[in-house]
Design a protein around this motif. Structure first.
Motif, PDB file in Angstrom:
ATOM      1  N   ILE A 193      78.780   0.042   9.327  1.00 35.40           N
ATOM      2  CA  ILE A 193      78.398  -0.752  10.494  1.00 35.40           C
ATOM      3  C   ILE A 193      78.306  -2.234  10.126  1.00 35.40           C
ATOM      4  O   ILE A 193      78.825  -3.106  10.838  1.00 35.40           O
ATOM      5  CB  ILE A 193      77.057  -0.256  11.076  1.00 35.40           C
ATOM      6  CG1 ILE A 193      77.230   1.128  11.705  1.00 35.40           C
ATOM      7  CG2 ILE A 193      76.521  -1.240  12.113  1.00 35.40           C
ATOM      8  CD1 ILE A 193      75.927   1.770  12.140  1.00 35.40           C
ATOM      9  N   MET A 194      77.648  -2.526   9.013  1.00 34.92           N
ATOM     10  CA  MET A 194      77.487  -3.918   8.595  1.00 34.92           C
ATOM     11  C   MET A 194      78.827  -4.564   8.281  1.00 34.92           C
ATOM     12  O   MET A 194      79.041  -5.748   8.579  1.00 34.92           O
ATOM     13  CB  MET A 194      76.552  -3.999   7.383  1.00 34.92           C
ATOM     14  CG  MET A 194      75.092  -3.730   7.718  1.00 34.92           C
ATOM     15  SD  MET A 194      73.978  -4.059   6.322  1.00 34.92           S
ATOM     16  CE  MET A 194      74.482  -2.780   5.166  1.00 34.92           C
ATOM     17  N   VAL A 195      79.744  -3.799   7.686  1.00 32.01           N
ATOM     18  CA  VAL A 195      81.064  -4.350   7.374  1.00 32.01           C
ATOM     19  C   VAL A 195      81.831  -4.662   8.652  1.00 32.01           C
ATOM     20  O   VAL A 195      82.423  -5.741   8.799  1.00 32.01           O
ATOM     21  CB  VAL A 195      81.864  -3.368   6.489  1.00 32.01           C
ATOM     22  CG1 VAL A 195      83.313  -3.843   6.345  1.00 32.01           C
ATOM     23  CG2 VAL A 195      81.221  -3.262   5.117  1.00 32.01           C
ATOM     24  N   PHE A 196      81.830  -3.732   9.612  1.00 27.86           N
ATOM     25  CA  PHE A 196      82.520  -3.973  10.884  1.00 27.86           C
ATOM     26  C   PHE A 196      81.964  -5.207  11.585  1.00 27.86           C
ATOM     27  O   PHE A 196      82.717  -6.064  12.057  1.00 27.86           O
ATOM     28  CB  PHE A 196      82.406  -2.752  11.796  1.00 27.86           C
ATOM     29  CG  PHE A 196      83.369  -1.647  11.483  1.00 27.86           C
ATOM     30  CD1 PHE A 196      84.689  -1.923  11.180  1.00 27.86           C
ATOM     31  CD2 PHE A 196      82.956  -0.326  11.512  1.00 27.86           C
ATOM     32  CE1 PHE A 196      85.592  -0.906  10.898  1.00 27.86           C
ATOM     33  CE2 PHE A 196      83.841   0.709  11.235  1.00 27.86           C
ATOM     34  CZ  PHE A 196      85.163   0.414  10.923  1.00 27.86           C
ATOM     35  N   VAL A 197      80.642  -5.287  11.684  1.00 27.71           N
ATOM     36  CA  VAL A 197      80.009  -6.428  12.359  1.00 27.71           C
ATOM     37  C   VAL A 197      80.285  -7.721  11.588  1.00 27.71           C
ATOM     38  O   VAL A 197      80.584  -8.768  12.182  1.00 27.71           O
ATOM     39  CB  VAL A 197      78.491  -6.204  12.503  1.00 27.71           C
ATOM     40  CG1 VAL A 197      77.809  -7.459  13.048  1.00 27.71           C
ATOM     41  CG2 VAL A 197      78.221  -5.019  13.424  1.00 27.71           C
ATOM     42  N   GLY A 198      80.197  -7.646  10.267  1.00 26.76           N
ATOM     43  CA  GLY A 198      80.449  -8.829   9.447  1.00 26.76           C
ATOM     44  C   GLY A 198      81.864  -9.347   9.609  1.00 26.76           C
ATOM     45  O   GLY A 198      82.089 -10.565   9.709  1.00 26.76           O
TER      46      GLY A 198
END
Length: 205
Positions: A193-198
């Protein structure tokens, strides 16, 4: 050439590759059930399929946007929105890694190679993902966009090949680790999730 952008791309692809998804779970299951050679054959099939998607995106999309700045901007906005959608879909999914999925009865490693290739080529979501990801990581003002798309596709395939092959080779250890650490799935879920949002934020900057 901006090496920082390329390094950021490598880090992002690595984080996505280790996060549980249909492809790497399929590789892990085949390796556990039939041996490492079957897992490696599956990996090669999947990565060969990525070559097709890279070519489609590189020679199709780059030609459309090469002289159209408005279209290029719209494409980056679409990419950011699509990545946020993927993050939301991951958020909705359970934080468990199911090692019983993707069962099949292969006869030879070559047949698993074919299966991995067909699975990848016939999945339009792969091209869509490349379409969302690559425009935000163009790293050179002087190099034609077509070449940059090809290089990004090559980097994506190389990093994924290393990670997926490691999954096949370390399948026994990974199974024990996953079974002994029930929160591993949740950690990888939030990492994804953090990678996608980042990446979505990076594209919009």
């Amino acid at each position: 050439m901006n090496l920082e952008i390329l390094i950021s791309f490598v880090v992002a692809v690595f984080a996505l590759a280790i996060s549980p998804g249909p492809d790497n779970i399929f590789v892990l299951v085949q390796s556990l059930r039939f041996g490492k050679n079957y897992g490696l054959a599956t990996v090669l099939g999947l990565m060969t399929g990525c070559l097709i998607h890279t070519s489609l995106v590189a020679f199709g999309v780059s030609l459309l946007i090469v002289n159209n700045e408005l279209l290029f901007t719209a494409l980056k906005i679409f990419g950011a929105c699509y990545l946020l959608y993927l993050a939301f879909k991951v958020y909705q999914s359970p934080g468990m890694i199911d090692l019983s999925s993707a069962k099949s009865s292969p006869k030879t490693p070559f047949q698993l190679f074919q299966q991995g290739f067909v699975m990848n080529v016939l999945n339009p979501k792969v091209s869509l993902f490349f379409l969302a990801l690559f425009p935000g990581f163009l790293f050179s003002d002087g190099l034609p966009k077509t070449y940059q798309f090809i290089i990004l596709g090559g980097v994506f395939i190389l990093v994924s090949l290393v990670v997926f092959s490691s999954i096949a080779l370390l399948s026994g250890f990974l199974k024990k680790y996953i079974e002994g650490h029930k929160n591993a799935g949740k950690f990888l879920k939030w990492l994804q999730i953090m990678v996608f949002v980042g990446i979505a934020i990076f594209i919009c900057i």
